[in-house]
Motif scaffolding. Structure first.
Motif, short mmCIF file in Angstrom:
data_model
loop_
_atom_site.label_atom_id
_atom_site.label_comp_id
_atom_site.label_asym_id
_atom_site.label_seq_id
_atom_site.Cartn_x
_atom_site.Cartn_y
_atom_site.Cartn_z
N TYR A 2 1.58 -7.39 3.78
CA TYR A 2 2.71 -8.09 4.04
C TYR A 2 3.88 -7.32 3.53
N VAL A 3 4.93 -7.68 3.73
CA VAL A 3 6.15 -7.23 3.34
C VAL A 3 7.14 -8.27 2.87
N PHE A 41 5.83 -4.15 -0.49
CA PHE A 41 4.76 -4.21 0.58
C PHE A 41 3.10 -4.16 -0.33
N LYS A 68 6.77 -11.73 5.19
CA LYS A 68 6.26 -11.32 6.70
C LYS A 68 4.78 -10.84 6.67
N ARG A 69 3.86 -11.39 7.10
CA ARG A 69 2.59 -10.75 7.31
C ARG A 69 2.75 -9.59 8.40
N VAL A 70 2.32 -8.51 8.06
CA VAL A 70 2.67 -7.61 9.16
C VAL A 70 1.24 -6.87 9.78
N LEU A 71 0.03 -7.16 8.94
CA LEU A 71 -1.15 -6.70 9.46
C LEU A 71 -2.15 -7.46 8.95
N THR A 104 5.79 -0.22 15.64
CA THR A 104 5.52 -1.71 15.60
C THR A 104 5.01 -2.18 14.18
N ASP A 105 4.97 -3.52 13.98
CA ASP A 105 4.57 -3.71 12.92
C ASP A 105 3.21 -3.24 12.27
N GLU A 106 2.26 -3.22 13.01
CA GLU A 106 0.88 -2.84 12.94
C GLU A 106 1.08 -1.49 12.64
N ARG A 108 3.56 0.60 11.67
CA ARG A 108 4.13 0.69 10.36
C ARG A 108 3.49 0.46 9.15
N ALA A 109 2.82 -0.82 9.27
CA ALA A 109 1.86 -1.17 8.17
C ALA A 109 0.67 -0.26 7.86
#
Length: 127
Positions: A2-3, A41, A68-71, A104-106, A108-109
């Motif tokens: 998450y971030v 993060f 924000k949950r990103v992955l 994308t979020d994934e 980036r994570a």
């Protein structure tokens, strides 16, 4: 992963790290947290029910804004097995992270997670 946005004093962060390391060890969770100025993060690894419960607690904490949950993925491999709560502070990392906005979020994570792991392995963080 998450971030979130969080304004914490150094003393507050140290207390949170100490408490989290104890709690994570009790629940079989391994983790890494990276602070980039006011952004946080965090990667959590462990039994799904324990990680989900911890994520819910973090999400409702008043210390986190715009979380924000990103992955979320199950890999069967712990990348942070050596750390109950590894911590890396990179105050200047905001400049490094800006180019990641095109991913994308994934994606980036995964890039951020790799960055945290590299810094912890180099000894630039704390256990």
């Amino acid at each position: 992963m998450y971030v979130s946005f969080s304004q914490l004093e150094d003393g507050e962060m140290l207390g949170i790290l100490e408490d989290s390391r104890q709690r994570n060890a009790q629940h079989g969770i391994t983790s890494a947290l990276m602070s980039c100025g006011e952004y946080r993060f965090q990667v959590l690894e462990g039994p799904e029910s324990q990680v989900d419960a911890l994520m819910d607690r973090i999400e409702t904490s008043s210390r986190h804004k715009q979380m924000k949950r990103v992955l979320k993925e199950q890999t069967g491999v712990r990348h942070y097995a050596l750390w109950t709560m590894g911590y890396v502070a990179l105050p200047q990392a905001g400049q490094l992270l800006m180019p990641l906005l095109k991913f994308t979020d994934e994606e980036r994570a995964k890039i951020i997670s790799s960055m945290m792991l590299r810094e912890l392995r180099r000894g630039h963080g704390t256990h």
